[in-house]
Design an enzyme around this catalytic site. Structure first.
Site, PDB file in Angstrom:
ATOM      1  N   ASP A 151     -94.118  56.592   7.507  1.00  0.00           N
ATOM      2  CA  ASP A 151     -93.037  56.322   8.465  1.00  0.00           C
ATOM      3  C   ASP A 151     -92.780  54.822   8.637  1.00  0.00           C
ATOM      4  O   ASP A 151     -93.412  53.987   7.957  1.00  0.00           O
ATOM      5  CB  ASP A 151     -93.412  57.000   9.806  1.00  0.00           C
ATOM      6  CG  ASP A 151     -92.214  57.558  10.546  1.00  0.00           C
ATOM      7  OD1 ASP A 151     -91.089  57.087  10.308  1.00  0.00           O
ATOM      8  OD2 ASP A 151     -92.409  58.451  11.387  1.00  0.00           O
ATOM      9  N   ASP A 211     -83.383  60.723  11.818  1.00  0.00           N
ATOM     10  CA  ASP A 211     -83.860  62.109  11.918  1.00  0.00           C
ATOM     11  C   ASP A 211     -82.738  63.133  12.064  1.00  0.00           C
ATOM     12  O   ASP A 211     -81.836  62.977  12.876  1.00  0.00           O
ATOM     13  CB  ASP A 211     -84.788  62.257  13.129  1.00  0.00           C
ATOM     14  CG  ASP A 211     -86.118  61.589  12.906  1.00  0.00           C
ATOM     15  OD1 ASP A 211     -86.223  60.751  11.991  1.00  0.00           O
ATOM     16  OD2 ASP A 211     -87.057  61.894  13.663  1.00  0.00           O
TER      17      ASP A 211
END
Ligand code: GAL
Length: 490
Positions: A151, A211
């Site tokens: 991430d 996202d």
């Protein structure tokens, strides 16, 4: 002569060194699996992973190719100063430790995916791997990890141009390679700094946007880049709808290649906020664009209709096609004169697939998306030059009754191993552990080819009536005539 050989050798060595950064032999077709984040967020545990794994086996999802069980954020409890600063698994969530989880997943024939962050902290505020790449890669390898999702939160300002981001992510790529264990490397930097330009040199996939959320097309300013500007999106954001992400993908499809894929984010199929037609369209798009297919729903409570979408082998075979080339968007029209990026639109995607007719002519995938609120804007593409057999890839969708029977037959309600296999209940399920998609396609397995609906003649038209917010997806197989030269038909 000697000099020339030397130059060749030097060039070969250079190539090998560069290829070595990602040449782990993995994700030759897009990776498939499951990740807990979309449905369950930080609510992670050994029980969740192992119970889900049992169900993936029981429901025949493993046999369809879903291989990796990926643990997302919130699993750790800091670093151990007396053990090389290595990460510690939270023992309240993982009482037997991560190696035990990996062992059990491997026993089931599945792979273990792990999550960390190229920053000081993960997005959930847990210890990140920035500055600890080697120690963390070694820890993951020692646990038996097969996949790393990496991430981008708290990156300490090490972003802002392609070189800085690439260098930060390359550190983990090199550390993973140095372990000697093949670990699929999945970048999650939300499309920041154009990872499609450099991701393929170090990783197996890269997220192309902020996202996803369980929504078809709602505008949300937290997810910027909604229109024709999406090709140059410097701000990743979040709360990105299915059509927002598809739009971003449309500009960069050429970046996908075997071993290195555009990641449109985890699937939302089964999370409850979209209609069945929307989930069908979402799954079809992700498959055609060669995104990794990582299920993002709670498998323990899956509804039969959602199992039947995720189990469509004819659609998955497009995703896993051996030629590894992404479909692209051929056109996009606004309905009733609306701006197609903002108002409802219809769009057509197509791309080539490996020939299943043994000839010179590639098969084609054709995907029609109806973003309108009404049925039947008659999305169509005119003027094919040769004959094509048109096969509907959703025609053989598993019935809800059959999916319900598969779900009912599993007894994996705890950490129970049943040895039960969904192919025993489901009739005619595809089993990729026995026959790869490539082999099944080569053998013209009808489970992969869909149903013939019609043959379109030269100068003919492929027409489909598509549900509102839905999709029609076809495999076209060439019926060549001697006079026609190979060309880009659609
Ligand atoms: C986000 C990432 C999500 C999930 C989450 C965990 O940055 O895009 O997929 O991993 O972090 O905190």
């Amino acid at each position: 002569m000697a000099l020339r050989n030397l130059i060749f050798t030097a060039a070969a060595a250079l190539f090998a060194a560069k290829a070595g950064a990602v040449d782990n032999g993995l994700a030759i077709t897009p990776q498939m699996g499951w990740d807990n984040w979309n449905a369950l967020g930080c609510d992670v545990s050994e029980d969740l992973l192992l119970q889900t794994a049992e169900l993936i086996v029981d429901y025949g999802l493993k046999d369809l190719g879903y291989h990796y069980v990926v643990l997302d954020d919130c699993w750790s409890k800091g670093r151990n100063a007396s053990n090389n600063n290595s990460l510690i698994a939270d023992s309240s969530k993982f009482p037997n430790g991560m190696a035990a989880v990996a062992d059990r997943l491997h026993e089931l024939g599945l792979g273990f995916g792990m999550y960390s962050d190229a920053g000081k902290y993960t997005c959930g505020g847990y210890a990140g791997s920035l500055g600890y790449e080697t120690v963390d890669a070694n820890t993951f390898a020692s646990w038996g990890v097969d996949y790393l999702k990496y991430d981008n939160c708290y990156n300490m300002g090490q972003a802002g141009n392609q070189q800085i981001s690439e260098a930060r992510y390359a550190k983990m790529a090199n550390a993973l390679n140095a372990t000697g264990r093949p670990i699929l490397y999945s970048l999650c930097n939300w499309g920041e700094d154009y990872p499609w330009n450099w991701g393929s040199t170090i990783a197996n996939s890269w997220r192309i946007s902020g996202d996803v959320y369980d929504n078809w097309d709602t505008y949300d300013s937290r997810c910027p880049c909604t229109g024709a500007d999406a090709w140059n999106c410097g701000l990743p954001g979040f709360h990105c709808s299915i059509l927002n992400i598809a739009n971003k993908a449309s500009f960069i499809v050429s970046k996908a290649q075997p071993g290195a894929w555009n990641d449109l984010d985890m699937l939302e199929v089964g999370n409850g906020a979209m209609t069945d037609a929307e989930y069908v369209a979402h799954f079809s798009l992700w498959a055609a664009v060669k995104s990794p297919l990582i299920m993002g729903n709670d498998i323990r409570t899956i509804a039969p209709a959602d199992l039947s979408i995720l189990s469509n082998a004819a659609v998955i075979a497009v995703n896993q096609d051996p030629s590894g080339s992404s479909a692209g968007r051929r056109w996009l029209y606004g309905i009733n004169g609306s701006d197609p990026f903002v108002g409802p639109s219809i769009q057509l995607w197509s791309g080539s697939l490996k020939s299943t007719t043994g000839g010179t002519y590639s098969d084609m995938v054709v995907l029609l998306i109806n973003g309108a609120d009404e049925t039947d804007p008659k999305a169509q593409r005119k003027q094919v030059k040769m004959s094509w057999e048109v096969r509907d890839l959703w025609a053989n969708r598993m019935s809800t009754d059959e999916a319900a029977a598969i779900i009912a037959a599993s007894t994996a309600t705890g950490n129970v191993t049943t040895g039960y296999n969904a192919t025993e209940v489901g009739t005619g399920r595809y089993n990729v552990t026995a026959t790869s998609y490539a082999a099944g396609l080569a053998a013209n397995d009808t489970l992969l080819l869909g149903n013939v609906t019609t043959t379109v003649q030269p100068s003919g038209t492929v027409t489909a009536t598509v549900d509102p917010h839905g999709a029609a997806m076809f495999r076209l197989r060439a019926v060549p005539t001697a006079a026609v030269k190979k060309r880009d038909e659609l």
